[in-house]
Design an enzyme around this catalytic site. Sequence first.
Site, PDB file in Angstrom:
ATOM      1  N   ASP A  98      40.007  38.868  25.869  1.00  0.00           N
ATOM      2  CA  ASP A  98      40.858  39.850  25.206  1.00  0.00           C
ATOM      3  C   ASP A  98      42.251  39.284  24.962  1.00  0.00           C
ATOM      4  O   ASP A  98      42.721  38.400  25.678  1.00  0.00           O
ATOM      5  CB  ASP A  98      40.934  41.144  26.014  1.00  0.00           C
ATOM      6  CG  ASP A  98      41.451  40.934  27.427  1.00  0.00           C
ATOM      7  OD1 ASP A  98      41.064  39.944  28.076  1.00  0.00           O
ATOM      8  OD2 ASP A  98      42.257  41.774  27.900  1.00  0.00           O
ATOM      9  N   GLU A 136      41.769  41.512  30.911  1.00  0.00           N
ATOM     10  CA  GLU A 136      42.897  40.913  31.621  1.00  0.00           C
ATOM     11  C   GLU A 136      44.220  41.386  31.066  1.00  0.00           C
ATOM     12  O   GLU A 136      45.177  41.600  31.811  1.00  0.00           O
ATOM     13  CB  GLU A 136      42.802  39.383  31.548  1.00  0.00           C
ATOM     14  CG  GLU A 136      43.678  38.661  32.575  1.00  0.00           C
ATOM     15  CD  GLU A 136      45.103  38.427  32.110  1.00  0.00           C
ATOM     16  OE1 GLU A 136      45.947  38.063  32.962  1.00  0.00           O
ATOM     17  OE2 GLU A 136      45.388  38.584  30.899  1.00  0.00           O
TER      18      GLU A 136
END
Length: 377
Positions: A71, A135
């Site tokens: 991400d 994250e």
Amino acid sequence: MPYDSPVLELTTQLIARRSLTPDDAGCCALIAQRLEALGFRSEWINAGGVTNLWASYGSGAPLSILAGHTDVVPTGPLEQWHSDPFAPEIRDGVLYGRGAADMKSGLAAMICAVERLLAAGPVRGTLAFLITSDEEGLAQYGTRHVVKVLAERGIKPDYAIVGEASSNQQLGDRIMIGRRGSLNGVLKVFGKQGHVAYPHKVENPIHRFAPALAELAATVWDQGNAHFPPTSFQVSNLNAGTGANNVVPGECVAVFNFRYCTESTEASLRERVHAILDKHGLRYELAWQLSGEPFLTEQGAAISAAQAAIAEVTGLTPELFTGGGTSDARFISPWGAQTLEIGPINDSIHKINEHVRVADLEPLSAIYEGTLKRLMR
């Protein structure tokens, strides 16, 4: 540079996937396909809308983990980018795109390193990838969740390399061997709202809080140590008022953060903050949220292997560093692994026109390969 670099080719494929946190956008599927072709066993440990890939190869000890996230943070104003952030573009030897440094180049370099490593012969023990899409977001259902699931199975790693952008000015000039803890607080101080012209009928929460805030800001929480700077207290937001200039507000809200070292604990910081607030006689509510505890990897096999690999590839002696923000290493280290963060230069992470030097991609992959060789052969 033409696309004859395997790391460059895979990095561009990952950047082209619009994986705004927590959307993986197919990155993990691409990674799983590459790893399964090598004989890795893939398992999806998804939760809360987050994609989590656990892929393992081999058996027994040592268990070495390569970890990272697919991400990325939002792009910011698109008009300020020199090219589409999800259409990777090379200009003057630099690859541009969201996630180029944080951390799709690291993931690509790890995968290509493992492809070469296994092609050269067998490895000792178990090699695994732990990849998440959470994250950059809440970090609740990503690595934190996977570690909990795997720990409950009795799985315990020996070594872990997280591919975060750790280098400062040159590739390999830093290894992250630890991080400070992060403790957040939302404080609401209560007063009594009323007209500014009648101060005897109001209780101004801003005035009440000001001496306590001054003491919090001036407090020395600890002296730090050889690996960490002293613990830092910072207010990130202070808000009060109704919008009218003739009304004393009824409450004041402060948002603050501790970046704390191993000389302090979550419990000790909370206790000292409450003691200061109570000493000043405030009426308040305080909500705490722990983002991560501090961790430190001491000199051992992992650091020695990484230092030797970096010296072999770049000729540098890397600085052992614990600064910066938080990463998913904070969930992996308490699991029992000697945990390091090794990756590209971090100057452009989260910025407009994020980028990575094309010339650094294959050497980064060689650093990962060299570190794994020293740990698993």
